[in-house]
Motif scaffolding. Structure first.
Motif, PDB file in Angstrom:
ATOM      1  N   THR A 120      29.078  16.363   4.597  1.00 61.43           N
ATOM      2  CA  THR A 120      28.387  15.027   3.708  1.00 61.43           C
ATOM      3  C   THR A 120      27.985  16.122   2.076  1.00 61.43           C
ATOM      4  O   THR A 120      28.492  14.919   1.020  1.00 61.43           O
ATOM      5  CB  THR A 120      26.718  15.087   3.740  1.00 61.43           C
ATOM      6  OG1 THR A 120      26.143  16.564   3.950  1.00 61.43           O
ATOM      7  CG2 THR A 120      26.760  14.207   4.950  1.00 61.43           C
ATOM      8  N   GLU A 131      23.761  10.356  -4.095  1.00 60.40           N
ATOM      9  CA  GLU A 131      24.684   9.998  -3.477  1.00 60.40           C
ATOM     10  C   GLU A 131      23.814   9.537  -2.177  1.00 60.40           C
ATOM     11  O   GLU A 131      23.854   8.430  -1.093  1.00 60.40           O
ATOM     12  CB  GLU A 131      25.282  10.601  -2.959  1.00 60.40           C
ATOM     13  CG  GLU A 131      25.887  11.472  -2.064  1.00 60.40           C
ATOM     14  CD  GLU A 131      27.360  10.169  -1.204  1.00 60.40           C
ATOM     15  OE1 GLU A 131      27.668   9.789  -0.323  1.00 60.40           O
ATOM     16  OE2 GLU A 131      27.742  10.187  -2.793  1.00 60.40           O
ATOM     17  N   ASP A 134      23.870   6.092   0.062  1.00 54.94           N
ATOM     18  CA  ASP A 134      23.463   6.376   1.533  1.00 54.94           C
ATOM     19  C   ASP A 134      22.977   5.564   2.961  1.00 54.94           C
ATOM     20  O   ASP A 134      23.052   5.143   3.861  1.00 54.94           O
ATOM     21  CB  ASP A 134      24.289   7.648   2.814  1.00 54.94           C
ATOM     22  CG  ASP A 134      25.035   7.893   1.631  1.00 54.94           C
ATOM     23  OD1 ASP A 134      26.292   7.095   1.129  1.00 54.94           O
ATOM     24  OD2 ASP A 134      26.330   9.117   1.914  1.00 54.94           O
ATOM     25  N   TYR A 135      21.556   6.690   2.281  1.00 56.36           N
ATOM     26  CA  TYR A 135      20.381   5.645   2.989  1.00 56.36           C
ATOM     27  C   TYR A 135      19.693   4.590   2.496  1.00 56.36           C
ATOM     28  O   TYR A 135      18.198   3.890   3.429  1.00 56.36           O
ATOM     29  CB  TYR A 135      19.637   6.541   3.175  1.00 56.36           C
ATOM     30  CG  TYR A 135      20.176   8.336   4.198  1.00 56.36           C
ATOM     31  CD1 TYR A 135      20.367   8.219   5.692  1.00 56.36           C
ATOM     32  CD2 TYR A 135      21.097   9.105   3.410  1.00 56.36           C
ATOM     33  CE1 TYR A 135      21.020   8.797   5.843  1.00 56.36           C
ATOM     34  CE2 TYR A 135      21.925  10.302   3.961  1.00 56.36           C
ATOM     35  CZ  TYR A 135      21.484  10.241   5.690  1.00 56.36           C
ATOM     36  OH  TYR A 135      22.367  11.041   6.403  1.00 56.36           O
TER      37      TYR A 135
END
Length: 246
Positions: A135, A148, A152-153
């Motif tokens: 990651t 980031e 991603d989430y």
């Protein structure tokens, strides 16, 4: 996908006695954090959570982060953050408020979300690296790693809890987060955010709750004490500084 109801409809005091979640200890009102006015109000009156974005704004110690943490843990997030599937803890520091709370979930909503807790991001990054090597979050700057994570989430409908996400972000990056939050809302997601940022709290259509000695009260963005102080300071810093600096 449009949900007929948001992921979380209402938060109220758990009247079952907490037997199923191990609730024990001091009764609300007798000890921290139950002595905090906003926490006492939450337990006494509950909180209906609007669809979309809700911001908790208040001074340090007002209880906004304590309330956010309690709701996040009652929803099922790990104490140190992560997605709803993350279950890790390195140094327990949370109060037992979550054991007193009942979460009324929206009908037909999926149990997805993410809890971002600023003071435990280092342990979260370590956990994410263990479960998904490569990651690289530890190698990024604080702000870059946050962006980031958002990329991603924070890309689908769900329930997102964020504790002072602006702490790592520049002005421009905060504006990028505003866009991400608006995309979550447009997709049918929901977020509860504790913040000191007048920029984040300015998101059009958001619910803004001011937290303080009075407890909790819903206000318009322009009426926030936070906004008033920032406007006054930026217009004339010397009016504040002359009382602080000799």
């Amino acid at each position: 996908m449009d949900f007929k109801q948001p992921p979380v409809v209402r938060i109220s005091r758990d009247t079952t006695g907490g037997a199923e979640n191990g609730s024990a200890g001091a009764e609300p009102g007798s000890a921290y954090p139950f002595s905090i006015p906003a926490v006492a109000q939450l337990l006494a009156e509950g909180l209906t959570l609007d669809p979309g974005m809700t911001f908790l704004v208040g001074e340090n110690g007002s209880g906004k982060s304590t309330i956010l943490e309690g709701i996040a843990l009652a929803f099922g997030f790990a104490p140190e953050g992560g997605s709803i599937h993350s279950q890790h803890s390195t140094w327990p520091s949370e109060s037992d408020l979550y054991t007193r709370l009942y979460i009324q979930r929206g009908i037909g909503t999926k149990r997805w979300g993410f809890f971002l807790r600023s003071e435990t991001t280092h342990s979260l990054y370590t956990y994410l690296e263990e479960v998904s090597p490569g990651t690289g979050l530890h190698q990024m700057s604080h702000g870059e790693s946050y962006l980031e994570l958002f990329s991603d989430y924070f890309s689908r409908p769900g329930f997102y809890c964020m504790d002072e996400p602006e702490a790592a972000l520049s002005f421009g990056s905060t504006l990028r987060l505003l866009r991400i939050l608006d995309q979550i809302r447009s997709a049918g997601g929901q977020a509860l955010i504790a913040t000191h940022s007048p920029i984040l709290a300015s998101l059009p259509g958001a619910t803004v709750i001011e937290v303080g000695d009075w407890g909790m009260r819903q206000v318009q963005w322009r009426d926030l004490e936070l906004v008033d102080h920032w406007c006054r300071y930026l217009q004339a810093p010397e009016r504040y500084l002359r009382h602080l600096l000799d």
